[in-house]
Design a protein around this motif. Sequence first.
Motif, PDB file in Angstrom:
ATOM      1  N   GLN A  77      12.216  12.069  84.662  1.00 35.72           N
ATOM      2  CA  GLN A  77      12.414  10.778  83.991  1.00 35.72           C
ATOM      3  C   GLN A  77      11.615   9.674  84.684  1.00 35.72           C
ATOM      4  N   THR A  78      11.581   9.705  86.009  1.00 31.41           N
ATOM      5  CA  THR A  78      10.802   8.723  86.762  1.00 31.41           C
ATOM      6  C   THR A  78       9.327   8.833  86.403  1.00 31.41           C
ATOM      7  N   ILE A  79       8.832  10.055  86.328  1.00 36.00           N
ATOM      8  CA  ILE A  79       7.419  10.269  85.978  1.00 36.00           C
ATOM      9  C   ILE A  79       7.150   9.794  84.554  1.00 36.00           C
ATOM     10  N   SER A  85       4.620   3.065  81.801  1.00 29.63           N
ATOM     11  CA  SER A  85       4.161   1.834  82.432  1.00 29.63           C
ATOM     12  C   SER A  85       2.636   1.821  82.548  1.00 29.63           C
ATOM     13  N   ALA A  86       2.047   2.942  82.946  1.00 30.74           N
ATOM     14  CA  ALA A  86       0.599   3.034  83.132  1.00 30.74           C
ATOM     15  C   ALA A  86      -0.163   2.879  81.815  1.00 30.74           C
ATOM     16  N   GLN A  89       3.055   0.995  77.642  1.00 30.98           N
ATOM     17  CA  GLN A  89       4.190   1.154  76.730  1.00 30.98           C
ATOM     18  C   GLN A  89       5.477   0.603  77.320  1.00 30.98           C
ATOM     19  N   SER A  90       5.440   0.286  78.603  1.00 30.05           N
ATOM     20  CA  SER A  90       6.608  -0.280  79.266  1.00 30.05           C
ATOM     21  C   SER A  90       6.135  -1.426  80.150  1.00 30.05           C
ATOM     22  N   PRO A  91       6.804  -2.540  80.095  1.00 32.82           N
ATOM     23  CA  PRO A  91       6.381  -3.687  80.908  1.00 32.82           C
ATOM     24  C   PRO A  91       6.779  -3.578  82.383  1.00 32.82           C
ATOM     25  N   ALA A  99       6.451   7.159  90.452  1.00 35.75           N
ATOM     26  CA  ALA A  99       5.911   8.247  89.631  1.00 35.75           C
ATOM     27  C   ALA A  99       4.676   8.853  90.288  1.00 35.75           C
ATOM     28  N   MET A 100       3.811   8.026  90.814  1.00 34.63           N
ATOM     29  CA  MET A 100       2.598   8.533  91.469  1.00 34.63           C
ATOM     30  C   MET A 100       2.948   9.357  92.714  1.00 34.63           C
ATOM     31  N   ARG A 101       3.953   8.929  93.455  1.00 37.48           N
ATOM     32  CA  ARG A 101       4.384   9.722  94.623  1.00 37.48           C
ATOM     33  C   ARG A 101       4.868  11.102  94.189  1.00 37.48           C
TER      34      ARG A 101
END
Length: 123
Positions: A77-79, A85-86, A89-91, A99-101
């Motif tokens: 879900q975090t990813i 976000s990237a 689609q999400s502010p 997510a990157m981690r």
Amino acid sequence: MLALATRVVSDYGKVLAQVSPGVYGLPESLLPYPKERIREALRFLLQNVVQEHPELREGLARGYVYLAQFVADDDAQTIARGAASATGQSPDDGDAEPAMRLINRIKAEMEQALNELAGVAGE
């Protein structure tokens, strides 16, 4: 053991057929068995059965490496939030770094799986 390993890998293959390739962070709840059980079945088949079948061996190896894509459902879900976000689609930019981690951890686990396969091939 061969029949059980074959069944576990076959059930895992059915899951792989339903997911999009190249997606990072699939929820573990999609898996038909715990990751370690699938990993052991794949290892068993790679070590004992498929030396004379390079195409099958390659598919098993890909499945072994791809298993790293399956993470705890909360991490998935975090990813997903980070991807949203990237892509704008999400502010909420706060989701991108966690997510990157997690994605970096998945990549490291995939690399580790490749190294493990090199050990299996050498046995």
